[in-house]
Design an enzyme around this catalytic site. Structure first.
Site, short mmCIF file in Angstrom:
data_model
loop_
_atom_site.label_atom_id
_atom_site.label_comp_id
_atom_site.label_asym_id
_atom_site.label_seq_id
_atom_site.Cartn_x
_atom_site.Cartn_y
_atom_site.Cartn_z
CD GLU A 1 -2.23 -1.93 2.33
OE1 GLU A 1 -1.37 -1.50 2.32
OE2 GLU A 1 -3.09 -2.81 2.39
CE1 TYR B 1 7.79 0.37 -3.53
CE2 TYR B 1 5.60 2.11 -3.52
CZ TYR B 1 6.67 1.55 -2.81
OH TYR B 1 6.62 0.96 -1.42
#
Ligand SMILES: CC(C)(COP(=O)(O)OP(=O)(O)OC[C@H]1O[C@@H](n2cnc3c(N)ncnc32)[C@H](O)[C@@H]1OP(=O)(O)O)[C@@H](O)C(=O)NCCC(=O)NCCS
Length: 150
Positions: free
Chosen positions: A103, A115
């Site tokens: 998250e 990411y």
């Protein structure tokens, strides 16, 4: 840069970096609880023997949950975060994980860039998941599918 398992004696230094790098840092208890719970945790050490980053991963059956990743603020933007993330991906592969999930705050563009570039995709949004300066902030749930490798 070398890595080794995070140990109790690292926690004070880890917390100092955590506080310097995050607006909403984890507490010392959060780190202690992770080690107590047996989550995988590594610290990263440079040639000057300085602790420069860390990461914590919770393995849940065949999924790896990336709980924390952080680089000392003065050394960010030099590729260290990507190396730490690669370490997590290699670990997840080594234990035959089919998915890595994490998250990230909607406002954390830098981490989302990291990411995405590494191959994570947005999976869903957890509305108002985090406390924020004013009110709450969404979490973006991101994942990397490793199932084709196992
Ligand atoms: C997120 C974090 C771990 C990235 O570590 P880093 O060492 O700075 O990242 P890297 O230098 O490896 O950069 C990897 C990618 O991140 C992105 N990035 C790095 N610095 C950036 C910046 N100043 N602005 C925007 N994107 C940036 C880029 O996509 C970069 O890839 P590129 O250099 O090929 O363009 C680091 O910023 C950090 O510790 N932040 C505070 C804690 C945190 O937010 N953790 C994530 C919680 S989900």
């Amino acid at each position: 840069m070398k890595s080794r398992e995070m140990e109790q004696h690292d926690i004070a230094e880890v917390v100092a970096i955590e506080q310097a790098a995050n607006q909403h840092p984890w507490s010392m208890k959060n780190f202690k609880d992770c080690l107590k719970a047996g989550h995988r945790a590594w610290v990263f050490i440079n040639d000057q023997q300085e602790l420069i980053g860390y990461t914590i991963v919770q393995q849940v059956v065949d999924e790896a949950h990336l709980l924390n990743i952080c680089v000392k603020p003065s050394l960010q933007g030099q590729g260290i975060g990507r190396k730490i993330l690669d370490h997590v991906i290699a670990f997840a592969n080594s234990v035959s994980s089919v998915l890595i999930v994490l998250e990230v705050r909607r406002s954390n563009d830098r981490a989302q860039q990291l990411y995405s570039q590494a191959g994570f995709n947005e999976m869903s949004v957890r509305k108002d998941y985090y406390p924020a300066e004013q009110g709450r902030e969404d979490a973006i749930l991101m994942g990397m599918d490793l199932s084709f490798l196992v």
